[in-house]
Design an enzyme around this catalytic site. Sequence first.
Site, PDB file in Angstrom:
ATOM      1  N   SER A   1       0.809  -1.215   0.000  1.00  0.00           N
ATOM      2  CA  SER A   1       0.000   0.000   0.000  1.00  0.00           C
ATOM      3  C   SER A   1       0.843   1.266   0.000  1.00  0.00           C
ATOM      4  O   SER A   1       1.785   1.412   0.782  1.00  0.00           O
ATOM      5  CB  SER A   1      -0.925   0.010   1.217  1.00  0.00           C
ATOM      6  OG  SER A   1      -1.651   1.224   1.265  1.00  0.00           O
TER       7      SER A   1
ATOM      8  N   LYS B   1     -14.314  -3.777   3.122  1.00  0.00           N
ATOM      9  CA  LYS B   1     -15.219  -2.657   2.867  1.00  0.00           C
ATOM     10  C   LYS B   1     -16.673  -2.958   3.216  1.00  0.00           C
ATOM     11  O   LYS B   1     -17.392  -2.080   3.719  1.00  0.00           O
ATOM     12  CB  LYS B   1     -15.088  -2.211   1.417  1.00  0.00           C
ATOM     13  CG  LYS B   1     -13.699  -1.667   1.073  1.00  0.00           C
ATOM     14  CD  LYS B   1     -13.612  -1.227  -0.376  1.00  0.00           C
ATOM     15  CE  LYS B   1     -12.228  -0.693  -0.709  1.00  0.00           C
ATOM     16  NZ  LYS B   1     -12.141  -0.200  -2.093  1.00  0.00           N
TER      17      LYS B   1
ATOM     18  N   ASP C   1     -14.368   6.139  -2.365  1.00  0.00           N
ATOM     19  CA  ASP C   1     -13.957   5.549  -3.639  1.00  0.00           C
ATOM     20  C   ASP C   1     -14.717   6.154  -4.809  1.00  0.00           C
ATOM     21  O   ASP C   1     -14.159   6.361  -5.888  1.00  0.00           O
ATOM     22  CB  ASP C   1     -14.174   4.034  -3.624  1.00  0.00           C
ATOM     23  CG  ASP C   1     -13.106   3.279  -2.859  1.00  0.00           C
ATOM     24  OD1 ASP C   1     -12.002   3.822  -2.682  1.00  0.00           O
ATOM     25  OD2 ASP C   1     -13.383   2.141  -2.426  1.00  0.00           O
TER      26      ASP C   1
ATOM     27  N   GLY D   1     -17.334  -6.974  -7.743  1.00  0.00           N
ATOM     28  CA  GLY D   1     -17.080  -6.896  -6.312  1.00  0.00           C
ATOM     29  C   GLY D   1     -17.389  -5.527  -5.749  1.00  0.00           C
ATOM     30  O   GLY D   1     -18.063  -4.699  -6.382  1.00  0.00           O
TER      31      GLY D   1
ATOM     32  N   TYR E   1      -2.794  -0.588  -9.704  1.00  0.00           N
ATOM     33  CA  TYR E   1      -1.660   0.309  -9.966  1.00  0.00           C
ATOM     34  C   TYR E   1      -0.317  -0.318  -9.632  1.00  0.00           C
ATOM     35  O   TYR E   1       0.725   0.295  -9.868  1.00  0.00           O
ATOM     36  CB  TYR E   1      -1.813   1.620  -9.189  1.00  0.00           C
ATOM     37  CG  TYR E   1      -1.860   1.459  -7.682  1.00  0.00           C
ATOM     38  CD1 TYR E   1      -0.692   1.418  -6.926  1.00  0.00           C
ATOM     39  CD2 TYR E   1      -3.065   1.352  -7.009  1.00  0.00           C
ATOM     40  CE1 TYR E   1      -0.733   1.266  -5.550  1.00  0.00           C
ATOM     41  CE2 TYR E   1      -3.112   1.211  -5.647  1.00  0.00           C
ATOM     42  CZ  TYR E   1      -1.945   1.161  -4.914  1.00  0.00           C
ATOM     43  OH  TYR E   1      -1.999   0.999  -3.549  1.00  0.00           O
TER      44      TYR E   1
END
Length: 332
Positions: free
Chosen positions: A72, A122, A163, A187, A270
């Site tokens: 991360s 989440k 998000d 998802g 990414y």
Amino acid sequence: MTDPQPSDAAPRQPGEAALGESTPGAARHGGPAQGAAQLGAAQDAAQLGAAQDAAQLGAAQLGVLGSPISHSKSPAIHTAAYGVLGLPWQYGRTELDAAGLEPFLAGLGPEWRGLSLTMPLKEEAARLAATVDPVAAASGVVNTLVRVAPGESGAAWAGFNTDVAGLARAIQNGSLDAGATVVLGAGATAVSAVLAARSLGAERIAIAARRPEAAQDLATRLGGGIDVLALGDAPGFAPSLVISTLPGHASGAVAIADELLSVPLFDVAYDPWPSPLALRWDAAGAESYAGLDMLVEQALVQIRIFVNGDPDAPVADEDTVLAAMRAASVER
């Protein structure tokens, strides 16, 4: 990915010594959908918590939770922002699965101000949040928790979904056209992708998934008006944008309709970049955009929440803050 810097000390686990991202009752009373009548409760609670601390924003602990989490960039991005803002806040990372989230929250001390949540936390975070904001209520997805008041387990947490705003801002930054969007995957992040496309005025949306029944469940949950496809199927309209929410490492071998390879791709992945999917777009001569800009933009909205209690209230000198976050996101 960069390794954690000294200032990126991982958030302590419950009981471990400290190292020197709507609806009241959503947590245990039926989830976010129950609070449709009071969708602003999370923002109100977060603003109250921020106001209580506004006089003295002293040292605080924040962090990102999820699995896997070692890659991360959030600790570097957030640390850069708090440096510009002059806040003595520490932001780290903790590896955590969904089953571990509730006991982790219960063990946090009062120094903990807020948390960022990534996969697979989440939807569990949405269940545990005492209140949720309108976007989290609509999506059933929470990627941000901010402490708002003491509770029966030591704290109550307001849940937010940044998000959607982060992805919408990133799409706008790339001057991309979301008018006819195909979302790959079904998802939690696909939920945010659909809502982001809608917020940008999408007139046609399709969800393509390995299991079309999962895409159908998602389309129904989001109110219909969404085409459902299997991966590899062509949409029944001319697409202007493809948003991939597929795991980056698994995207290289999935079936992709030839029609999609001629339009821009926004890949939420990414690391590594180019992703396997982006390499296929590159080979076809089409544009591909990495999810790193989404990561930075959604983090900026999180920081607004952590500092001001309001996702729409800019922080001081926000352009400078954002520039520092972008620079930190590409450092190795």
